[in-house]
Design an enzyme around this catalytic site. Structure first.
Site, PDB file in Angstrom:
ATOM      1  N   HIS A 129      -1.865   0.891  -1.860  1.00  0.00           N
ATOM      2  CA  HIS A 129      -2.758   2.023  -1.575  1.00  0.00           C
ATOM      3  C   HIS A 129      -4.202   1.665  -1.940  1.00  0.00           C
ATOM      4  CE1 HIS A 129       1.038   4.553  -2.443  1.00  0.00           C
ATOM      5  NE2 HIS A 129       0.763   4.810  -1.182  1.00  0.00           N
ATOM      6  N   LYS A 161      10.255  14.755   0.129  1.00  0.00           N
ATOM      7  CA  LYS A 161      10.467  13.383  -0.352  1.00  0.00           C
ATOM      8  C   LYS A 161      10.963  13.341  -1.800  1.00  0.00           C
ATOM      9  CE  LYS A 161       7.769  10.061   2.246  1.00  0.00           C
ATOM     10  NZ  LYS A 161       6.757   8.986   2.078  1.00  0.00           N
ATOM     11  N   ARG A 164       1.948  -1.346   7.235  1.00  0.00           N
ATOM     12  CA  ARG A 164       2.614  -2.514   6.648  1.00  0.00           C
ATOM     13  C   ARG A 164       3.341  -3.264   7.761  1.00  0.00           C
ATOM     14  NH1 ARG A 164       4.669   1.432   2.027  1.00  0.00           N
ATOM     15  NH2 ARG A 164       4.748   2.665   3.919  1.00  0.00           N
ATOM     16  N   SER A 214       5.924   2.629  -2.626  1.00  0.00           N
ATOM     17  CA  SER A 214       6.216   3.349  -3.875  1.00  0.00           C
ATOM     18  C   SER A 214       7.720   3.392  -4.099  1.00  0.00           C
ATOM     19  CB  SER A 214       5.648   4.767  -3.823  1.00  0.00           C
ATOM     20  OG  SER A 214       4.256   4.735  -3.635  1.00  0.00           O
TER      21      SER A 214
HETATM   22  P1  ADP Z   1       3.544   9.000   3.039  1.00  0.00           P
HETATM   23  O1  ADP Z   1       4.525   9.859   2.333  1.00  0.00           O
HETATM   24  O2  ADP Z   1       2.574   9.729   3.893  1.00  0.00           O
HETATM   25  O3  ADP Z   1       4.138   7.788   3.734  1.00  0.00           O
HETATM   26  P2  ADP Z   1       2.600   7.170   1.048  1.00  0.00           P
HETATM   27  O4  ADP Z   1       2.023   7.494  -0.254  1.00  0.00           O
HETATM   28  O5  ADP Z   1       3.916   6.489   1.045  1.00  0.00           O
HETATM   29  O6  ADP Z   1       2.645   8.486   1.853  1.00  0.00           O
HETATM   30  O7  ADP Z   1       1.595   6.309   1.897  1.00  0.00           O
HETATM   31  C1  ADP Z   1       0.340   6.788   2.302  1.00  0.00           C
HETATM   32  C2  ADP Z   1      -0.233   5.826   3.302  1.00  0.00           C
HETATM   33  O8  ADP Z   1      -0.439   4.573   2.679  1.00  0.00           O
HETATM   34  C3  ADP Z   1       0.647   5.541   4.516  1.00  0.00           C
HETATM   35  O9  ADP Z   1      -0.192   5.333   5.647  1.00  0.00           O
HETATM   36  C4  ADP Z   1       1.337   4.270   4.160  1.00  0.00           C
HETATM   37  O10 ADP Z   1       1.710   3.544   5.315  1.00  0.00           O
HETATM   38  C5  ADP Z   1       0.224   3.569   3.398  1.00  0.00           C
HETATM   39  N1  ADP Z   1       0.718   2.561   2.463  1.00  0.00           N
HETATM   40  C6  ADP Z   1       1.555   2.720   1.426  1.00  0.00           C
HETATM   41  N2  ADP Z   1       1.798   1.539   0.796  1.00  0.00           N
HETATM   42  C7  ADP Z   1       1.074   0.615   1.482  1.00  0.00           C
HETATM   43  C8  ADP Z   1       0.918  -0.798   1.377  1.00  0.00           C
HETATM   44  N3  ADP Z   1       1.558  -1.515   0.471  1.00  0.00           N
HETATM   45  N4  ADP Z   1       0.103  -1.390   2.249  1.00  0.00           N
HETATM   46  C9  ADP Z   1      -0.521  -0.694   3.214  1.00  0.00           C
HETATM   47  N5  ADP Z   1      -0.414   0.623   3.385  1.00  0.00           N
HETATM   48  C10 ADP Z   1       0.382   1.280   2.543  1.00  0.00           C
END
Ligand code: ADP
Length: 162
Positions: A17, A41, A90, A128
């Protein structure tokens, strides 16, 4: 001033993030990290804790604001006067879901653009969810999380086990 909204669950914030936020600041003048409650979630941390950790990790970056939002993301984006939605991409597994969301959001609000950024390769497998798994089994969190976030995650998992 160009403002980008970076929405997500951030349960908890990882270096993946952070990488996306840093890259976004090359495109936008300011990034608003919008933390969603996302009860579907079943987050490990409550909304306040997740916001707190994003603030902690981002504390030295002046052009980042952390907020919470409920309801439709595009409504929030339009209300806040931001110029676009930021999402991280990703491996190809993200593509279908992100593609669908971006096009639905465009249908709901045709002037709201979604901008996709790719993280550094070392974070392209990081989520996460997988980090919570690593933590549950006692693996090292150092390569993936800010030290204070790692400590809070270990504490939370310990308290759930006991
Ligand atoms: P959501 O529940 O909306 O997927 P996340 O907190 O999991 O929320 O992710 C928020 C955003 O950050 C999403 O666009 C996700 O693809 C991106 N994201 C999460 N981890 C990574 C990572 N390691 N690299 C790139 N983007 C990421």
């Amino acid at each position: 001033m160009k403002i980008g909204i970076y929405p997500g669950t951030f349960d908890p914030i990882t270096h993946g993030h952070t990488d996306i936020i840093t890259r976004s600041l090359r495109v936008f003048d300011k990034v608003v990290v919008a933390v969603a409650p996302n009860p579907a979630k079943h987050p490990l941390f409550n909304l306040e804790e997740r916001v707190d950790m994003v603030k902690l990790v981002m504390k030295d970056i002046g052009q980042v604001e952390v907020v919470t939002f409920e309801g439709l993301l595009v409504d929030y984006v339009q209300r806040s006067g931001a110029h676009g939605i930021i999402r991280g991409l990703r491996a190809i597994s993200d593509f279908e879901h992100e593609f669908q969301m971006a096009l639905i959001n465009r249908k709901l609000a045709k002037k709201v653009e979604t901008v996709f950024l790719m993280p550094s390769e070392e974070y392209s497998y990081l989520s996460s969810t997988i980090i919570k798994d690593v933590a549950t089994h006692g693996g090292s969190l150092t390569p993936f999380l800010h030290p204070d976030v790692a400590r809070r995650l270990q504490e939370r998992i310990r308290s759930l086990k006991s």
